[in-house]
Scaffold this motif. Structure first.
Motif, PDB file in Angstrom:
ATOM      1  N   LEU A   5       0.820  -1.214   0.000  1.00 34.23           N
ATOM      2  CA  LEU A   5       0.000   0.000   0.000  1.00 34.23           C
ATOM      3  C   LEU A   5       0.851   1.261   0.000  1.00 34.23           C
ATOM      4  O   LEU A   5       0.561   2.217  -0.724  1.00 34.23           O
ATOM      5  CB  LEU A   5      -0.931  -0.002   1.206  1.00 34.23           C
ATOM      6  CG  LEU A   5      -2.021  -1.073   1.204  1.00 34.23           C
ATOM      7  CD1 LEU A   5      -2.777  -1.050   2.526  1.00 34.23           C
ATOM      8  CD2 LEU A   5      -2.951  -0.871   0.042  1.00 34.23           C
ATOM      9  N   ILE A   6       1.897   1.247   0.797  1.00 29.46           N
ATOM     10  CA  ILE A   6       2.796   2.405   0.848  1.00 29.46           C
ATOM     11  C   ILE A   6       3.501   2.568  -0.493  1.00 29.46           C
ATOM     12  O   ILE A   6       3.605   3.675  -1.025  1.00 29.46           O
ATOM     13  CB  ILE A   6       3.809   2.260   1.997  1.00 29.46           C
ATOM     14  CG1 ILE A   6       3.098   2.366   3.330  1.00 29.46           C
ATOM     15  CG2 ILE A   6       4.906   3.304   1.892  1.00 29.46           C
ATOM     16  CD1 ILE A   6       3.978   2.017   4.517  1.00 29.46           C
ATOM     17  N   LEU A   7       3.964   1.460  -1.072  1.00 31.44           N
ATOM     18  CA  LEU A   7       4.655   1.519  -2.353  1.00 31.44           C
ATOM     19  C   LEU A   7       3.726   2.023  -3.454  1.00 31.44           C
ATOM     20  O   LEU A   7       4.130   2.829  -4.295  1.00 31.44           O
ATOM     21  CB  LEU A   7       5.216   0.145  -2.712  1.00 31.44           C
ATOM     22  CG  LEU A   7       6.125   0.052  -3.922  1.00 31.44           C
ATOM     23  CD1 LEU A   7       7.326   0.970  -3.746  1.00 31.44           C
ATOM     24  CD2 LEU A   7       6.573  -1.366  -4.133  1.00 31.44           C
ATOM     25  N   VAL A  10       3.217   5.795  -2.997  1.00 28.70           N
ATOM     26  CA  VAL A  10       4.431   6.527  -3.385  1.00 28.70           C
ATOM     27  C   VAL A  10       4.572   6.540  -4.901  1.00 28.70           C
ATOM     28  O   VAL A  10       4.978   7.558  -5.480  1.00 28.70           O
ATOM     29  CB  VAL A  10       5.672   5.917  -2.703  1.00 28.70           C
ATOM     30  CG1 VAL A  10       6.955   6.443  -3.301  1.00 28.70           C
ATOM     31  CG2 VAL A  10       5.635   6.195  -1.221  1.00 28.70           C
ATOM     32  N   GLN A  11       4.214   5.441  -5.567  1.00 27.25           N
ATOM     33  CA  GLN A  11       4.263   5.417  -7.025  1.00 27.25           C
ATOM     34  C   GLN A  11       3.318   6.459  -7.615  1.00 27.25           C
ATOM     35  O   GLN A  11       3.666   7.151  -8.574  1.00 27.25           O
ATOM     36  CB  GLN A  11       3.894   4.027  -7.552  1.00 27.25           C
ATOM     37  CG  GLN A  11       4.965   2.996  -7.373  1.00 27.25           C
ATOM     38  CD  GLN A  11       6.179   3.243  -8.226  1.00 27.25           C
ATOM     39  OE1 GLN A  11       6.086   3.800  -9.311  1.00 27.25           O
ATOM     40  NE2 GLN A  11       7.328   2.841  -7.730  1.00 27.25           N
ATOM     41  N   MET A  12       2.126   6.582  -7.049  1.00 26.85           N
ATOM     42  CA  MET A  12       1.196   7.600  -7.538  1.00 26.85           C
ATOM     43  C   MET A  12       1.763   8.997  -7.330  1.00 26.85           C
ATOM     44  O   MET A  12       1.616   9.870  -8.190  1.00 26.85           O
ATOM     45  CB  MET A  12      -0.152   7.466  -6.826  1.00 26.85           C
ATOM     46  CG  MET A  12      -0.925   6.254  -7.269  1.00 26.85           C
ATOM     47  SD  MET A  12      -2.625   6.130  -6.692  1.00 26.85           S
ATOM     48  CE  MET A  12      -2.617   6.803  -5.071  1.00 26.85           C
ATOM     49  N   THR A  13       2.432   9.219  -6.204  1.00 23.22           N
ATOM     50  CA  THR A  13       3.044  10.517  -5.933  1.00 23.22           C
ATOM     51  C   THR A  13       4.183  10.794  -6.919  1.00 23.22           C
ATOM     52  O   THR A  13       4.302  11.912  -7.442  1.00 23.22           O
ATOM     53  CB  THR A  13       3.566  10.574  -4.495  1.00 23.22           C
ATOM     54  OG1 THR A  13       2.511  10.247  -3.600  1.00 23.22           O
ATOM     55  CG2 THR A  13       4.132  11.933  -4.161  1.00 23.22           C
ATOM     56  N   ILE A  14       4.992   9.791  -7.180  1.00 23.14           N
ATOM     57  CA  ILE A  14       6.109   9.952  -8.113  1.00 23.14           C
ATOM     58  C   ILE A  14       5.593  10.318  -9.499  1.00 23.14           C
ATOM     59  O   ILE A  14       6.111  11.234 -10.150  1.00 23.14           O
ATOM     60  CB  ILE A  14       6.968   8.674  -8.158  1.00 23.14           C
ATOM     61  CG1 ILE A  14       7.791   8.563  -6.878  1.00 23.14           C
ATOM     62  CG2 ILE A  14       7.879   8.651  -9.384  1.00 23.14           C
ATOM     63  CD1 ILE A  14       8.536   7.259  -6.738  1.00 23.14           C
ATOM     64  N   PHE A  47      12.961   3.549  -4.429  1.00 23.73           N
ATOM     65  CA  PHE A  47      12.147   3.705  -3.228  1.00 23.73           C
ATOM     66  C   PHE A  47      11.552   2.373  -2.799  1.00 23.73           C
ATOM     67  O   PHE A  47      11.443   2.092  -1.611  1.00 23.73           O
ATOM     68  CB  PHE A  47      11.042   4.733  -3.433  1.00 23.73           C
ATOM     69  CG  PHE A  47      10.406   5.134  -2.148  1.00 23.73           C
ATOM     70  CD1 PHE A  47      11.014   6.071  -1.330  1.00 23.73           C
ATOM     71  CD2 PHE A  47       9.225   4.559  -1.731  1.00 23.73           C
ATOM     72  CE1 PHE A  47      10.444   6.426  -0.120  1.00 23.73           C
ATOM     73  CE2 PHE A  47       8.643   4.907  -0.533  1.00 23.73           C
ATOM     74  CZ  PHE A  47       9.259   5.848   0.279  1.00 23.73           C
ATOM     75  N   GLY A  48      11.181   1.538  -3.754  1.00 22.24           N
ATOM     76  CA  GLY A  48      10.684   0.201  -3.408  1.00 22.24           C
ATOM     77  C   GLY A  48      11.752  -0.639  -2.739  1.00 22.24           C
ATOM     78  O   GLY A  48      11.478  -1.366  -1.777  1.00 22.24           O
ATOM     79  N   SER A  61       6.236  -2.922  -9.664  1.00 28.57           N
ATOM     80  CA  SER A  61       5.452  -1.769  -9.229  1.00 28.57           C
ATOM     81  C   SER A  61       5.838  -0.517 -10.008  1.00 28.57           C
ATOM     82  O   SER A  61       4.979   0.260 -10.414  1.00 28.57           O
ATOM     83  CB  SER A  61       5.644  -1.538  -7.733  1.00 28.57           C
ATOM     84  OG  SER A  61       5.011  -0.375  -7.322  1.00 28.57           O
ATOM     85  N   SER A  62       7.116  -0.327 -10.233  1.00 27.88           N
ATOM     86  CA  SER A  62       7.579   0.830 -10.989  1.00 27.88           C
ATOM     87  C   SER A  62       7.103   0.766 -12.438  1.00 27.88           C
ATOM     88  O   SER A  62       6.635   1.764 -12.991  1.00 27.88           O
ATOM     89  CB  SER A  62       9.103   0.908 -10.929  1.00 27.88           C
ATOM     90  OG  SER A  62       9.574   2.023 -11.608  1.00 27.88           O
ATOM     91  N   CYS A  63       7.188  -0.396 -13.054  1.00 29.91           N
ATOM     92  CA  CYS A  63       6.726  -0.544 -14.443  1.00 29.91           C
ATOM     93  C   CYS A  63       5.212  -0.393 -14.548  1.00 29.91           C
ATOM     94  O   CYS A  63       4.710   0.213 -15.497  1.00 29.91           O
ATOM     95  CB  CYS A  63       7.157  -1.892 -14.997  1.00 29.91           C
ATOM     96  SG  CYS A  63       8.924  -1.997 -15.295  1.00 29.91           S
TER      97      CYS A  63
END
Length: 77
Positions: A5-7, A10-14, A47-48, A61-63
């Motif tokens: 959930l945190i990841l 953070v991805q949405m924020t990035i 960050f992950g 998650s990043s992709c």
């Protein structure tokens, strides 16, 4: 579970920051936009890894974050 959930948040924020940066640099050539895309994907991955999630989850998650952003950007606009 909380790490995912945190990841995700953070991805949405990035990717929100990526949208802001590309909006502010709209006069630059598109090559720089692609370079920024790679850099922001790497920041999401780092960050992950920082959250101590497995590297494969961080990469996926990043992709997925980049794919969701690009899909939204080119399908909606």
């Amino acid at each position: 579970m909380y790490t995912v959930l945190i990841l995700s948040s953070v991805q949405m924020t990035i990717w929100s920051f990526y949208a802001l940066v590309t909006y502010l640099s709209h006069r630059d050539p598109s090559l720089f936009e692609y370079i920024l895309l790679i850099i922001f994907c790497y920041f999401g991955y780092l960050f992950g890894v920082y959250l101590r999630s497995p590297k494969i989850y961080s990469g996926v998650s990043s992709c997925l974050g980049a794919g969701a952003y690009l899909l939204y950007k080119y399908m909606v606009t």
